[in-house]
Structures are given as structure tokens and as C-alpha cells.
Design a protein around this motif. Structure first.
Motif, PDB file in Angstrom:
ATOM      1  N   THR A 170      78.894  83.052   7.683  1.00  0.00           N
ATOM      2  CA  THR A 170      79.235  84.421   8.067  1.00  0.00           C
ATOM      3  C   THR A 170      78.968  85.441   6.964  1.00  0.00           C
ATOM      4  OG1 THR A 170      81.538  84.171   7.333  1.00  0.00           O
ATOM      5  CG2 THR A 170      81.033  83.548   9.609  1.00  0.00           C
ATOM      6  N   CYS A 171      78.490  84.994   5.800  1.00  0.00           N
ATOM      7  CA  CYS A 171      78.294  85.888   4.661  1.00  0.00           C
ATOM      8  C   CYS A 171      77.036  86.739   4.833  1.00  0.00           C
ATOM      9  CB  CYS A 171      78.182  85.083   3.369  1.00  0.00           C
ATOM     10  SG  CYS A 171      79.699  84.235   2.920  1.00  0.00           S
ATOM     11  N   ASP A 172      77.151  88.016   4.489  1.00  0.00           N
ATOM     12  CA  ASP A 172      75.993  88.904   4.611  1.00  0.00           C
ATOM     13  C   ASP A 172      74.850  88.475   3.702  1.00  0.00           C
ATOM     14  OD1 ASP A 172      76.752  91.126   6.504  1.00  0.00           O
ATOM     15  OD2 ASP A 172      78.457  91.200   5.142  1.00  0.00           O
ATOM     16  N   ALA A 173      75.152  88.008   2.507  1.00  0.00           N
ATOM     17  CA  ALA A 173      74.077  87.587   1.605  1.00  0.00           C
ATOM     18  C   ALA A 173      73.303  86.420   2.198  1.00  0.00           C
ATOM     19  CB  ALA A 173      74.655  87.213   0.241  1.00  0.00           C
TER      20      ALA A 173
ATOM     21  N   VAL B 103      66.633  87.588   7.797  1.00  0.00           N
ATOM     22  CA  VAL B 103      66.018  88.901   8.009  1.00  0.00           C
ATOM     23  C   VAL B 103      64.562  88.897   7.549  1.00  0.00           C
ATOM     24  CG1 VAL B 103      66.114  91.352   7.357  1.00  0.00           C
ATOM     25  CG2 VAL B 103      68.215  90.135   7.924  1.00  0.00           C
ATOM     26  N   SER B 104      64.239  88.070   6.555  1.00  0.00           N
ATOM     27  CA  SER B 104      62.861  88.016   6.064  1.00  0.00           C
ATOM     28  C   SER B 104      61.958  87.131   6.919  1.00  0.00           C
ATOM     29  CB  SER B 104      62.839  87.528   4.611  1.00  0.00           C
ATOM     30  OG  SER B 104      63.252  86.169   4.521  1.00  0.00           O
TER      31      SER B 104
ATOM     32  N   PRO C  44      65.116  93.539  13.634  1.00  0.00           N
ATOM     33  CA  PRO C  44      65.484  94.933  13.325  1.00  0.00           C
ATOM     34  C   PRO C  44      64.358  95.741  12.693  1.00  0.00           C
ATOM     35  CG  PRO C  44      66.605  93.386  11.856  1.00  0.00           C
ATOM     36  CD  PRO C  44      65.993  92.575  12.944  1.00  0.00           C
ATOM     37  N   LEU C  45      63.339  95.075  12.135  1.00  0.00           N
ATOM     38  CA  LEU C  45      62.202  95.783  11.563  1.00  0.00           C
ATOM     39  C   LEU C  45      61.041  95.913  12.546  1.00  0.00           C
ATOM     40  CD1 LEU C  45      62.338  94.340   7.944  1.00  0.00           C
ATOM     41  CD2 LEU C  45      62.727  96.708   8.640  1.00  0.00           C
TER      42      LEU C  45
ATOM     43  N   TYR D 205      71.148  95.188   9.341  1.00  0.00           N
ATOM     44  CA  TYR D 205      70.226  94.089   9.643  1.00  0.00           C
ATOM     45  C   TYR D 205      70.981  92.773   9.789  1.00  0.00           C
ATOM     46  CZ  TYR D 205      66.337  97.160   8.135  1.00  0.00           C
ATOM     47  OH  TYR D 205      65.442  98.169   8.004  1.00  0.00           O
ATOM     48  N   THR D 206      71.871  92.465   8.831  1.00  0.00           N
ATOM     49  CA  THR D 206      72.550  91.175   8.864  1.00  0.00           C
ATOM     50  C   THR D 206      73.486  91.065  10.068  1.00  0.00           C
ATOM     51  OG1 THR D 206      74.331  91.960   7.392  1.00  0.00           O
ATOM     52  CG2 THR D 206      72.406  90.923   6.367  1.00  0.00           C
ATOM     53  N   ALA D 207      74.000  92.206  10.548  1.00  0.00           N
ATOM     54  CA  ALA D 207      74.887  92.183  11.709  1.00  0.00           C
ATOM     55  C   ALA D 207      74.162  91.712  12.971  1.00  0.00           C
ATOM     56  CB  ALA D 207      75.480  93.572  11.943  1.00  0.00           C
TER      57      ALA D 207
END
Length: 381
Positions: free
Chosen positions: A265-268, A274-275, A289-290, A313-315
Motif C-alpha cells: 500500500t506504500c506510495d513509494a 507507474v514506470s 495516468p500518462l 499517479y500512485t492512487a
């Protein structure tokens, strides 16, 4: 290669304790876990947004507060070769590129490390990413074509036997060049190529000693890519079975499922998905998202992303995507997942402990224990 090979990659950010203590401690941990090789990345800046590489989101930021303070990999590997005689692990760069590093300089660095380590150097190489090239004035057009010419140039220099060499190339022409370093006992460093697209896979079959992708997330995709590499090797007159089937994995693990749930659940930890490219996201019923045309890490520019944008983005990262991007689970569950890849042709895994990407520094540090169990388990595959 007999058996299943295992390497570990450690991040290369300068810390509050200076450049060497943490990386040397990681090397000794790798030795204790019985792995075959130790790897460091080649970056000028962080592949994650600096805006969330802070103690609020990442406990390790308390030890390394400047996330873009990446150390130079060849210098660090030379340091490890000189100061760590125990274990005699193979040392690799995972991976450098042919954009901001001229291939003649890369050939020299790798050959030097090969001599220093008495034959234990590995040159991991790929096309690179926009974020490590374009901001520094490097022409980012045609990165794949540039990569193949760079790889061919390295091979040509190593094969020149010290004679003057001239070679036409759109990117790296040689005009009476000389490369006079010798191989160690007739052996140059192995070249491990981070290849994904068709052109890169063909170049891997023609030139590489190992196929080393970092962004294949399903074993069936890996099997298809391996077939393409081996076909290209055969077409080039090489033994297709001589190309080692390798992979880079980010591992999320914990002693219990509660530990694992916390890091998932961590954003990091969510920034790595995301990449991934838009095509990967679409498999999970979500638009990237991009945008629908986002190609992935190669065109990701994290240093320009502010905190709120990063969190937006992470959400959007679905749980199913997290479990595709990472190997996840308790150590035993991670080994079960790895065995499926082995059954699709994989013979060497280089792993990184992504479980450390969480706000609690204590939990990030204790995650090394289940991660060590993963490393030992992979050795038994």
C-alpha cells in the motif's frame, strides 16, 4: 551454466555515512546468502520522483537524503574489487547505456574491471532512458539504432587485437582507432543485454552472452522473447543455447502477509508500476495516468514530477498490477512464482529488495531477513 544462477542488485546512492559503507555491507550480505553476482545500476539521477523520496514516504531517505546523488558505477565496482576479497562474486553493471557513454569508453571500463577481478566482470547494457540522457544534452533520437551500433562497436574494439581499426557507423565511426587492453586469459567480460522490442532482441541474439530484460512481467512473455533471441543467435551462426536466459526482478516480500500488505500500500512501492508502459496497465482494465501511448521507463522523466502529481499517479495503481510488476509474497511464495519462470526457460535471476520502499526505516531494514531467504531459495531452483 549448471544450476540456477542468482545475483543481487543494490542501489548506488550516496548516504550520510559516505559512498562506501552501505554498499560494502550489502556486498557482504550477498556473499553470506551464497549468490553468484553483485550488481549496481548506472544512473545520473533517480528513476523515482525526488518529490516522494522523502522520509514521509521512504524510510531509507533518512540514511540517503539526496535521492539523485547517484555514485558512478565503474568506480564503485573497482572499489569493491579492491576492498572485498571474500566471496569473489562476479561484479556487474545493471545496466549502462550507449547514449551518454561512448562505447569505446564502456569497452575500456569493462575490460579494466575484467582484469582487476581476474575475469569476474559483467557488462550489462541497454538503450538507456530519456531521463538519464536528454537533460544532459545527449541526443535521444533513435536510441535503439544507437544501441545496436554501440554494441557492435564494443565487440569490434575487443576483437581488434590492438590493431588500428576503422569502421563506418552512423553514430560511432572509428577512424584509425586503437584498443590495446588484453582480455583476461582470453576472455572478455560477458555482455548482458536488457532487450525488449524486436530489434533489441535480434541484437541480443547476434552479440550478447545473456538476455537480461527488466520489464517483462509474465513468464509466457519471457518464453516468447527467449525464442526470438535464440532464433536471432542461430541466424547469426551462434549457438542459441549459449545465450544465458536471465532477468531482473524487483521483489516485495515479508515475514508475514501483514508485512507484505503494508508495503503493497506504500506510495513509494507503487511508483515502480507507474514506470510500466500503457500496454501493461491496459491488461488490468486501467488507462495509464500518462496516457494510452506511454511507452514506459524509457520515456519516464521522474525528476519533473511534483509530490501531488506523483500521489495522483500512485492512487491509480491497481493491486493486480502490483502483483504482476513485482514478485510478491512470503519467501516461499516468491520462490514458487520464480519456479514458474524457470519452467519457461529462465536460468538466472538478478533481484533487488523492493520491500525497503516503505515509510518505516525499521521495517525497511528488517525486510532484509525475508529477502535473504528469497536469495537462498532461488539458489535451490
Amino acid at each position: 551454466m549448471a544450476g540456477f544462477g542468482v545475483g543481487v542488485l543494490e542501489n548506488l546512492i550516496n548516504s550520510r555515512f559516505g559512498p562506501a559503507p552501505l554498499i560494502r555491507a550489502s556486498y557482504m550480505t550477498a556473499v553470506a546468502c551464497g549468490v553468484d553476482s553483485f550488481w549496481v545500476p548506472d544512473h545520473l539521477n533517480s528513476p523515482f520522483p525526488r518529490s516522494i523520496c522523502t522520509p514521509k514516504y521512504l524510510g531509507g531517505a533518512r540514511l540517503a537524503p539526496r535521492p539523485d546523488a547517484y555514485l558512478e558505477p565503474w568506480a564503485m565496482l573497482g572499489h569493491l574489487a579492491a576492498h572485498n576479497r571474500i566471496g569473489r562474486l562476479r561484479l556487474g553493471v545493471g545496466v549502462t547505456d550507449t547514449g551518454r557513454r561512448n562505447p569505446a569508453v564502456t569497452a575500456q571500463a569493462a575490460a579494466t574491471l575484467q582484469l582487476l577481478t581476474r575475469g569476474r566482470a559483467i557488462l550489462g547494457i541497454g538503450a538507456g532512458e530519456r531521463e538519464g540522457n536528454e537533460p544532459y544534452g545527449v541526443n535521444w533520437s533513435k536510441p535503439v539504432a544507437r544501441f545496436e551500433e554501440g554494441l557492435a562497436t564494443i565487440r569490434a574494439l575487443w576483437d581488434s587485437d590492438g590493431k588500428l581499426i576503422s569502421r563506418d557507423s552512423s553514430f560511432f565511426p572509428l577512424r584509425g582507432a586503437v584498443f590495446d587492453l588484453p582480455p583476461y586469459k582470453g576472455r572478455w567480460p560477458e555482455i548482458w543485454v536488457a532487450a525488449h522490442g524486436p530489434w533489441m532482441l535480434r541484437a541480443t541474439g547476434r552479440y550478447a552472452d545473456a538476455w537480461f530484460p527488466a520489464f517483462l512481467y509474465r513468464p509466457q512473455d519471457y518464453a516468447r522473447g527467449l525464442d526470438a533471441v535464440r532464433a536471432a543467435a542461430s541466424d547469426a551462426g551462434r549457438d542459441p543455447m549459449a545465450v544465458t536466459p536471465a532477468v531482473f526482478w524487483a521483489v516485495l516480500t515479508g515475514r508475514t502477509h501483514d508485512d507484505l500488505e503494508e508495503v503493497l500500500t506504500c506510495d513509494a512501492a507503487k511508483m515502480y508500476p507507474v514506470s510500466a508502459g500503457a500496454e501493461v496497465w491496459s491488461r488490468h482494465g486501467v488507462q495509464h495516468p500518462l496516457g494510452a501511448d506511454f511507452t514506459g521507463l524509457q520515456d519516464f522523466q521522474p525528476q519533473t514530477i511534483d509530490e501531488q502529481t506523483a500521489l495522483s499517479y500512485t492512487a491509480q495503481v491497481p493491486r493486480s498490477l502490483m502483483k504482476e510488476i513485482y514478485l510478491t509474497g512470503t519467501p516461499d511464495e516468491v520462490i514458487e512464482q520464480a519456479a514458474l519462470w524457470r519452467d519457461h526457460g529462465l536460468r538466472y535471476a538478478v533481484v533487488v529488495n523492493a520491500s525497503a520502499t516503505q515509510p518505516s526505516l525499521r521495517k525497511a531494514m528488517t525486510s532484509t531477513l525475508p529477502f535473504a531467504k528469497v536469495m537462498r531459495g532461488l539458489r535451490r531452483l
